[in-house]
Write a protein that holds these residues in place. Sequence first.
Motif, PDB file in Angstrom:
ATOM      1  N   VAL A   1       0.853  -1.182   0.000  1.00 35.86           N
ATOM      2  CA  VAL A   1       0.000   0.000   0.000  1.00 35.86           C
ATOM      3  C   VAL A   1       0.889   1.233   0.000  1.00 35.86           C
ATOM      4  O   VAL A   1       1.840   1.328   0.777  1.00 35.86           O
ATOM      5  N   VAL A   2       0.579   2.176  -0.879  1.00 38.78           N
ATOM      6  CA  VAL A   2       1.261   3.470  -0.904  1.00 38.78           C
ATOM      7  C   VAL A   2       0.227   4.533  -0.569  1.00 38.78           C
ATOM      8  O   VAL A   2      -0.873   4.535  -1.137  1.00 38.78           O
ATOM      9  N   ILE A   3       0.582   5.405   0.373  1.00 42.28           N
ATOM     10  CA  ILE A   3      -0.273   6.537   0.731  1.00 42.28           C
ATOM     11  C   ILE A   3       0.518   7.789   0.358  1.00 42.28           C
ATOM     12  O   ILE A   3       1.680   7.929   0.736  1.00 42.28           O
ATOM     13  N   ALA A   4      -0.110   8.682  -0.398  1.00 39.91           N
ATOM     14  CA  ALA A   4       0.598   9.866  -0.888  1.00 39.91           C
ATOM     15  C   ALA A   4      -0.278  11.104  -0.758  1.00 39.91           C
ATOM     16  O   ALA A   4      -1.505  11.020  -0.731  1.00 39.91           O
ATOM     17  N   GLY A   5       0.379  12.244  -0.699  1.00 40.62           N
ATOM     18  CA  GLY A   5      -0.333  13.516  -0.627  1.00 40.62           C
ATOM     19  C   GLY A   5       0.658  14.642  -0.472  1.00 40.62           C
ATOM     20  O   GLY A   5       1.811  14.528  -0.897  1.00 40.62           O
ATOM     21  N   LEU A   6       0.216  15.701   0.184  1.00 42.33           N
ATOM     22  CA  LEU A   6       1.056  16.861   0.433  1.00 42.33           C
ATOM     23  C   LEU A   6       1.324  16.989   1.926  1.00 42.33           C
ATOM     24  O   LEU A   6       0.545  16.505   2.749  1.00 42.33           O
TER      25      LEU A   6
ATOM     26  N   ARG B   1       6.759  22.364   3.576  1.00 41.14           N
ATOM     27  CA  ARG B   1       6.302  23.449   2.720  1.00 41.14           C
ATOM     28  C   ARG B   1       5.169  23.000   1.804  1.00 41.14           C
ATOM     29  O   ARG B   1       4.967  23.548   0.740  1.00 41.14           O
ATOM     30  N   GLY B   2       4.450  21.981   2.182  1.00 40.01           N
ATOM     31  CA  GLY B   2       3.334  21.516   1.381  1.00 40.01           C
ATOM     32  C   GLY B   2       3.752  20.695   0.179  1.00 40.01           C
ATOM     33  O   GLY B   2       2.988  20.525  -0.753  1.00 40.01           O
ATOM     34  N   GLY B   3       4.973  20.170   0.209  1.00 38.41           N
ATOM     35  CA  GLY B   3       5.468  19.355  -0.900  1.00 38.41           C
ATOM     36  C   GLY B   3       4.980  17.924  -0.817  1.00 38.41           C
ATOM     37  O   GLY B   3       4.278  17.532   0.116  1.00 38.41           O
ATOM     38  N   SER B   4       5.359  17.136  -1.796  1.00 41.33           N
ATOM     39  CA  SER B   4       4.929  15.745  -1.882  1.00 41.33           C
ATOM     40  C   SER B   4       5.450  14.918  -0.719  1.00 41.33           C
ATOM     41  O   SER B   4       6.604  15.052  -0.314  1.00 41.33           O
ATOM     42  N   VAL B   5       4.572  14.069  -0.209  1.00 42.65           N
ATOM     43  CA  VAL B   5       4.903  13.138   0.864  1.00 42.65           C
ATOM     44  C   VAL B   5       4.299  11.794   0.479  1.00 42.65           C
ATOM     45  O   VAL B   5       3.186  11.734  -0.024  1.00 42.65           O
ATOM     46  N   SER B   6       5.052  10.722   0.709  1.00 42.13           N
ATOM     47  CA  SER B   6       4.474   9.396   0.499  1.00 42.13           C
ATOM     48  C   SER B   6       5.000   8.445   1.554  1.00 42.13           C
ATOM     49  O   SER B   6       6.060   8.667   2.136  1.00 42.13           O
TER      50      SER B   6
ATOM     51  N   GLU C   1      -4.471  14.052  -2.240  1.00 42.39           N
ATOM     52  CA  GLU C   1      -4.539  15.310  -2.994  1.00 42.39           C
ATOM     53  C   GLU C   1      -4.583  14.975  -4.476  1.00 42.39           C
ATOM     54  O   GLU C   1      -3.698  14.290  -4.983  1.00 42.39           O
ATOM     55  N   GLU C   2      -5.604  15.454  -5.163  1.00 47.68           N
ATOM     56  CA  GLU C   2      -5.794  15.128  -6.587  1.00 47.68           C
ATOM     57  C   GLU C   2      -4.555  15.405  -7.427  1.00 47.68           C
ATOM     58  O   GLU C   2      -4.255  14.664  -8.355  1.00 47.68           O
ATOM     59  N   THR C   3      -3.805  16.480  -7.105  1.00 50.04           N
ATOM     60  CA  THR C   3      -2.622  16.813  -7.904  1.00 50.04           C
ATOM     61  C   THR C   3      -1.518  15.765  -7.785  1.00 50.04           C
ATOM     62  O   THR C   3      -0.589  15.761  -8.585  1.00 50.04           O
ATOM     63  N   GLN C   4      -1.636  14.881  -6.823  1.00 46.59           N
ATOM     64  CA  GLN C   4      -0.614  13.864  -6.603  1.00 46.59           C
ATOM     65  C   GLN C   4      -0.956  12.515  -7.240  1.00 46.59           C
ATOM     66  O   GLN C   4      -0.155  11.587  -7.206  1.00 46.59           O
ATOM     67  N   VAL C   5      -2.138  12.408  -7.847  1.00 44.45           N
ATOM     68  CA  VAL C   5      -2.559  11.129  -8.427  1.00 44.45           C
ATOM     69  C   VAL C   5      -1.606  10.701  -9.537  1.00 44.45           C
ATOM     70  O   VAL C   5      -1.052   9.596  -9.506  1.00 44.45           O
ATOM     71  N   GLU C   6      -1.412  11.542 -10.544  1.00 48.33           N
ATOM     72  CA  GLU C   6      -0.580  11.140 -11.684  1.00 48.33           C
ATOM     73  C   GLU C   6       0.885  10.980 -11.294  1.00 48.33           C
ATOM     74  O   GLU C   6       1.586  10.132 -11.840  1.00 48.33           O
ATOM     75  N   ILE C   7       1.334  11.760 -10.336  1.00 54.14           N
ATOM     76  CA  ILE C   7       2.721  11.659  -9.865  1.00 54.14           C
ATOM     77  C   ILE C   7       2.976  10.286  -9.247  1.00 54.14           C
ATOM     78  O   ILE C   7       4.047   9.701  -9.416  1.00 54.14           O
ATOM     79  N   ASN C   8       1.984   9.756  -8.550  1.00 54.33           N
ATOM     80  CA  ASN C   8       2.146   8.489  -7.832  1.00 54.33           C
ATOM     81  C   ASN C   8       1.578   7.277  -8.557  1.00 54.33           C
ATOM     82  O   ASN C   8       1.808   6.148  -8.137  1.00 54.33           O
ATOM     83  N   ARG C   9       0.856   7.487  -9.643  1.00 60.11           N
ATOM     84  CA  ARG C   9       0.243   6.373 -10.372  1.00 60.11           C
ATOM     85  C   ARG C   9       1.250   5.288 -10.773  1.00 60.11           C
ATOM     86  O   ARG C   9       0.914   4.107 -10.742  1.00 60.11           O
ATOM     87  N   PRO C  10       2.505   5.625 -11.128  1.00 59.91           N
ATOM     88  CA  PRO C  10       3.456   4.565 -11.502  1.00 59.91           C
ATOM     89  C   PRO C  10       3.741   3.540 -10.406  1.00 59.91           C
ATOM     90  O   PRO C  10       4.250   2.457 -10.677  1.00 59.91           O
ATOM     91  N   THR C  11       3.386   3.846  -9.156  1.00 61.78           N
ATOM     92  CA  THR C  11       3.596   2.872  -8.079  1.00 61.78           C
ATOM     93  C   THR C  11       2.546   1.773  -8.101  1.00 61.78           C
ATOM     94  O   THR C  11       2.762   0.696  -7.561  1.00 61.78           O
ATOM     95  N   LEU C  12       1.390   2.040  -8.740  1.00 62.83           N
ATOM     96  CA  LEU C  12       0.257   1.114  -8.741  1.00 62.83           C
ATOM     97  C   LEU C  12       0.466  -0.005  -9.752  1.00 62.83           C
ATOM     98  O   LEU C  12       0.861   0.237 -10.884  1.00 62.83           O
ATOM     99  N   ARG C  13       0.206  -1.229  -9.333  1.00 55.47           N
ATOM    100  CA  ARG C  13       0.316  -2.374 -10.248  1.00 55.47           C
ATOM    101  C   ARG C  13      -0.892  -2.408 -11.168  1.00 55.47           C
ATOM    102  O   ARG C  13      -1.948  -1.819 -10.866  1.00 55.47           O
ATOM    103  N   ALA C  14      -0.761  -3.105 -12.278  1.00 53.86           N
ATOM    104  CA  ALA C  14      -1.908  -3.306 -13.171  1.00 53.86           C
ATOM    105  C   ALA C  14      -2.995  -4.027 -12.387  1.00 53.86           C
ATOM    106  O   ALA C  14      -2.736  -5.030 -11.727  1.00 53.86           O
ATOM    107  N   GLY C  15      -4.193  -3.503 -12.416  1.00 59.21           N
ATOM    108  CA  GLY C  15      -5.289  -4.104 -11.661  1.00 59.21           C
ATOM    109  C   GLY C  15      -5.354  -3.660 -10.212  1.00 59.21           C
ATOM    110  O   GLY C  15      -6.238  -4.092  -9.473  1.00 59.21           O
ATOM    111  N   GLY C  16      -4.420  -2.800  -9.786  1.00 58.41           N
ATOM    112  CA  GLY C  16      -4.436  -2.289  -8.420  1.00 58.41           C
ATOM    113  C   GLY C  16      -5.575  -1.296  -8.227  1.00 58.41           C
ATOM    114  O   GLY C  16      -6.223  -0.865  -9.186  1.00 58.41           O
TER     115      GLY C  16
END
Length: 162
Positions: free
Chosen positions: A6-11, A45-50, A76-91
């Motif tokens: 499981v990956v949890i991401a946001g700001l 500073r409100g940057g990316s965190v995972s 945070e919606e702006t972090q979806v595409e940034i973190n999408r590569p962590t998701l497996r196919a079918g995840g």
Amino acid sequence: MKVKNVVIAGLGGQGVLKASDILADAAFRAGFDVKKSELHGMSQRGGSVSSDVRYGEGILSPMVPPGEADVLVVLEETQVEINRPTLRAGGVLIAPDVLAPEALKNKKSLNVALLGAASTVLDIADEHWIAAMHANLAEKLHTLNEQAFEIGREAARARGLS
């Protein structure tokens, strides 16, 4: 049990690390081996965190390899595409759009609400989630966060995630 990634991401300031603490605690209470890691980035500073949480049997590394997350929770919606590569196919991707905008009384409980949504696809019993929330949150926040968790669960079920 197969390892769950499981990956949890946001700001910074959204409660990414608190959410991963609750997930790791709930998995541990359920009897799983658990490993957790964090990437703070510019969190102050409100940057990316995972944060990566892996649980199951015989977990050797805390890091979820790219493309192997079973569940990606993004606060945070702006972090979806940034973190999408962590998701497996079918995840399973769980983002803020799983909830109706007016669903939460307090927006600070978004992290717990999205954990509630994630709980519908993770094999951890309800009592472990509640105990982990109580252990990781101030007592005055228990009721609010239990409600947020349930709102997330109901939203996920309504979308067919469970």
